[in-house]
Design an enzyme around this catalytic site. Structure first.
Site, PDB file in Angstrom:
ATOM      1  N   HIS A  36     -18.329  25.724  27.939  1.00 54.34           N
ATOM      2  CA  HIS A  36     -17.625  25.839  29.208  1.00 54.34           C
ATOM      3  C   HIS A  36     -18.617  26.381  30.240  1.00 54.34           C
ATOM      4  O   HIS A  36     -19.795  26.615  29.934  1.00 54.34           O
ATOM      5  CB  HIS A  36     -16.387  26.735  29.077  1.00 54.34           C
ATOM      6  CG  HIS A  36     -16.653  28.062  28.431  1.00 54.34           C
ATOM      7  ND1 HIS A  36     -17.474  28.994  28.997  1.00 54.34           N
ATOM      8  CD2 HIS A  36     -16.212  28.589  27.257  1.00 54.34           C
ATOM      9  CE1 HIS A  36     -17.528  30.049  28.209  1.00 54.34           C
ATOM     10  NE2 HIS A  36     -16.776  29.838  27.142  1.00 54.34           N
ATOM     11  N   GLU A  37     -18.110  26.601  31.426  1.00 56.23           N
ATOM     12  CA  GLU A  37     -18.958  27.021  32.542  1.00 56.23           C
ATOM     13  C   GLU A  37     -19.765  28.288  32.197  1.00 56.23           C
ATOM     14  O   GLU A  37     -20.874  28.473  32.685  1.00 56.23           O
ATOM     15  CB  GLU A  37     -18.043  27.225  33.751  1.00 56.23           C
ATOM     16  CG  GLU A  37     -18.643  27.153  35.122  1.00 56.23           C
ATOM     17  CD  GLU A  37     -19.675  26.076  35.392  1.00 56.23           C
ATOM     18  OE1 GLU A  37     -20.726  26.443  35.945  1.00 56.23           O
ATOM     19  OE2 GLU A  37     -19.457  24.889  35.069  1.00 56.23           O
ATOM     20  N   HIS A  39     -21.113  29.077  29.255  1.00 54.39           N
ATOM     21  CA  HIS A  39     -22.322  28.643  28.536  1.00 54.39           C
ATOM     22  C   HIS A  39     -23.310  27.976  29.501  1.00 54.39           C
ATOM     23  O   HIS A  39     -24.517  28.183  29.410  1.00 54.39           O
ATOM     24  CB  HIS A  39     -21.967  27.621  27.451  1.00 54.39           C
ATOM     25  CG  HIS A  39     -21.056  28.130  26.379  1.00 54.39           C
ATOM     26  ND1 HIS A  39     -19.746  27.761  26.293  1.00 54.39           N
ATOM     27  CD2 HIS A  39     -21.281  28.988  25.355  1.00 54.39           C
ATOM     28  CE1 HIS A  39     -19.184  28.351  25.252  1.00 54.39           C
ATOM     29  NE2 HIS A  39     -20.088  29.120  24.669  1.00 54.39           N
ATOM     30  N   GLN A  63     -19.381  34.262  10.460  1.00 51.89           N
ATOM     31  CA  GLN A  63     -18.871  35.261  11.407  1.00 51.89           C
ATOM     32  C   GLN A  63     -17.356  35.180  11.573  1.00 51.89           C
ATOM     33  O   GLN A  63     -16.784  35.880  12.397  1.00 51.89           O
ATOM     34  CB  GLN A  63     -19.581  35.186  12.753  1.00 51.89           C
ATOM     35  CG  GLN A  63     -19.295  33.947  13.582  1.00 51.89           C
ATOM     36  CD  GLN A  63     -20.214  33.864  14.796  1.00 51.89           C
ATOM     37  OE1 GLN A  63     -21.406  33.576  14.675  1.00 51.89           O
ATOM     38  NE2 GLN A  63     -19.682  34.103  15.971  1.00 51.89           N
ATOM     39  N   ASP A 152     -19.363  38.957  25.536  1.00 46.96           N
ATOM     40  CA  ASP A 152     -19.344  39.564  24.203  1.00 46.96           C
ATOM     41  C   ASP A 152     -20.262  40.778  24.257  1.00 46.96           C
ATOM     42  O   ASP A 152     -21.372  40.774  23.704  1.00 46.96           O
ATOM     43  CB  ASP A 152     -19.829  38.559  23.157  1.00 46.96           C
ATOM     44  CG  ASP A 152     -18.870  37.388  23.038  1.00 46.96           C
ATOM     45  OD1 ASP A 152     -17.753  37.583  22.544  1.00 46.96           O
ATOM     46  OD2 ASP A 152     -19.230  36.283  23.480  1.00 46.96           O
ATOM     47  N   SER A 187     -13.529  31.501  28.056  1.00 49.12           N
ATOM     48  CA  SER A 187     -13.703  31.645  26.606  1.00 49.12           C
ATOM     49  C   SER A 187     -13.340  30.317  25.967  1.00 49.12           C
ATOM     50  O   SER A 187     -12.412  29.631  26.435  1.00 49.12           O
ATOM     51  CB  SER A 187     -12.759  32.737  26.076  1.00 49.12           C
ATOM     52  OG  SER A 187     -12.578  32.590  24.680  1.00 49.12           O
ATOM     53  N   SER A 188     -14.034  29.972  24.900  1.00 40.87           N
ATOM     54  CA  SER A 188     -13.707  28.732  24.191  1.00 40.87           C
ATOM     55  C   SER A 188     -12.295  28.811  23.627  1.00 40.87           C
ATOM     56  O   SER A 188     -11.670  27.791  23.353  1.00 40.87           O
ATOM     57  CB  SER A 188     -14.700  28.488  23.061  1.00 40.87           C
ATOM     58  OG  SER A 188     -15.998  28.426  23.593  1.00 40.87           O
TER      59      SER A 188
HETATM   60  O1  PAF Z   1     -21.495  34.153  20.978  1.00 43.55           O
HETATM   61  C1  PAF Z   1     -21.491  33.162  20.222  1.00 43.55           C
HETATM   62  O2  PAF Z   1     -21.152  32.028  20.607  1.00 43.55           O
HETATM   63  C2  PAF Z   1     -21.903  33.332  18.778  1.00 43.55           C
HETATM   64  O3  PAF Z   1     -21.488  34.556  18.274  1.00 43.55           O
HETATM   65  C3  PAF Z   1     -23.405  33.114  18.549  1.00 43.55           C
HETATM   66  C4  PAF Z   1     -24.233  34.159  19.267  1.00 43.55           C
HETATM   67  C5  PAF Z   1     -23.809  31.726  19.027  1.00 43.55           C
HETATM   68  C6  PAF Z   1     -23.723  33.222  17.054  1.00 43.55           C
HETATM   69  O4  PAF Z   1     -23.037  32.270  16.310  1.00 43.55           O
END
Ligand code: PAF
Length: 283
Positions: A36-37, A39, A63, A152, A187-188
């Site tokens: 999204h914007e 990123h 994760q 984050d 956020s995704s």
């Molecule tokens: O922030 C994220 O999208 C993820 O936690 C990352 C840093 C790409 C690691 O998978």
């Protein structure tokens, strides 16, 4: 230059080696796709600091906790690739999961201070997974700089510590939170929200504004501000506060008094979607 797609670790290393021999400064933007914007702003930032920008797209299984949204996590590789192309990314690195985590994978990266609280307390696997995959990506790509978002905030703080403590020769660049015009942080996971939940989700940014207003009115007690935020979120029927905390923005340790480097961080369930947001008091 047309964008290159690299899917194997060996090829990534070769490409990276060639770039380094040509004295090209490599910038890495690690992502899990669903771009999204927010990123895209990180990609633009990387372009300011590097000659070659590599965006990694990899939904990292380690994760996610057993009951989290790994399977549902939005994936649209073609769309993500097109967005990268439009933004002038030079290389999309999308490693195969079987190569990233071989059958016998027993080494993980653990941080023992910053990640103990908040996201680390409620999502026990999260930081170990993030720090492990980020370490792997750093080793596979060998970037000079890497860009991560302030959205984050705890992850960003832990990654800075990772780089510092494990002596990675990489400069970490921080990208600001990108918001919708009404204030919702991008956020995704926003795609999970229903129409009503999308409206209710504004309680995150509105409660941060409330906290900042209290600070401007000279409230310095973390307890008082947290209580006000908790009461505010409590008024929204679909919202359930997971945590609200005031931490030092540099160390991520909880604060009783709101000092000059303090930030407020919170996680709220809107229906079944968990969203996070944060703000510095002084920025
Ligand atoms: O922030 C994220 O999208 C993820 O936690 C990352 C840093 C790409 C690691 O998978």
């Amino acid at each position: 230059m047309t964008m290159q797609l690299v899917c194997s670790i060996e090829e990534m290393r070769k490409v990276s080696h060639t770039l380094k021999q040509a004295y090209q400064r490599i910038g890495l933007v690690p992502t899990m796709g669903a771009l999204h914007e927010g990123h895209l702003s990180l990609i633009r930032l990387a372009k300011q600091h590097a000659d070659i920008v590599i965006a990694s797209i990899y939904v990292n299984p380690t994760q996610f906790g057993p009951h989290e949204d790994f399977d549902q996590y939005p994936r649209d590789f073609e769309r993500d690739k097109n967005l990268c192309q439009q933004e002038g990314v030079d290389i999309v690195f999308s490693p195969d999961s079987r190569e990233v985590y071989k059958d016998l994978h027993t080494v993980y990266v653990i941080e023992t201070c910053i990640t103990e609280i908040l996201e680390g307390a409620v999502r026990p696997d999260f930081f170990q997974g993030v720090l492990t995959v980020v370490t792997k990506l750093f080793n596979m790509v060998g970037p000079d700089i890497a860009v991560f978002g302030q959205k984050d905030a705890q992850q960003l703080c832990a990654i800075k510590q990772l780089v510092e403590n494990l002596n990675f020769p990489i400069k970490i660049i921080e990208g600001p939170i990108i918001r919708e015009p009404d204030g919702l942080a991008l956020s995704s996971r926003n795609v999970y929200l229903s129409e009503q939940e999308r409206k209710d989700a504004l309680c995150l940014c509105q409660s941060l504004d409330l906290a900042k207003r209290l600070y401007v009115d000279n409230e310095r007690s973390a307890k008082g501000i947290k209580q006000a935020v908790s009461d505010f979120v409590g008024l929204v029927p679909s919202a359930k506060l997971d945590y609200v905390e005031i931490v030092d923005g540099e160390t991520f340790q909880s604060a009783h008094e709101v000092g000059s480097t303090a930030m407020i961080v919170l996680a709220v369930y809107i229906g079944s979607t968990r969203l996070i947001d944060n703000a510095f008091f002084r920025r």
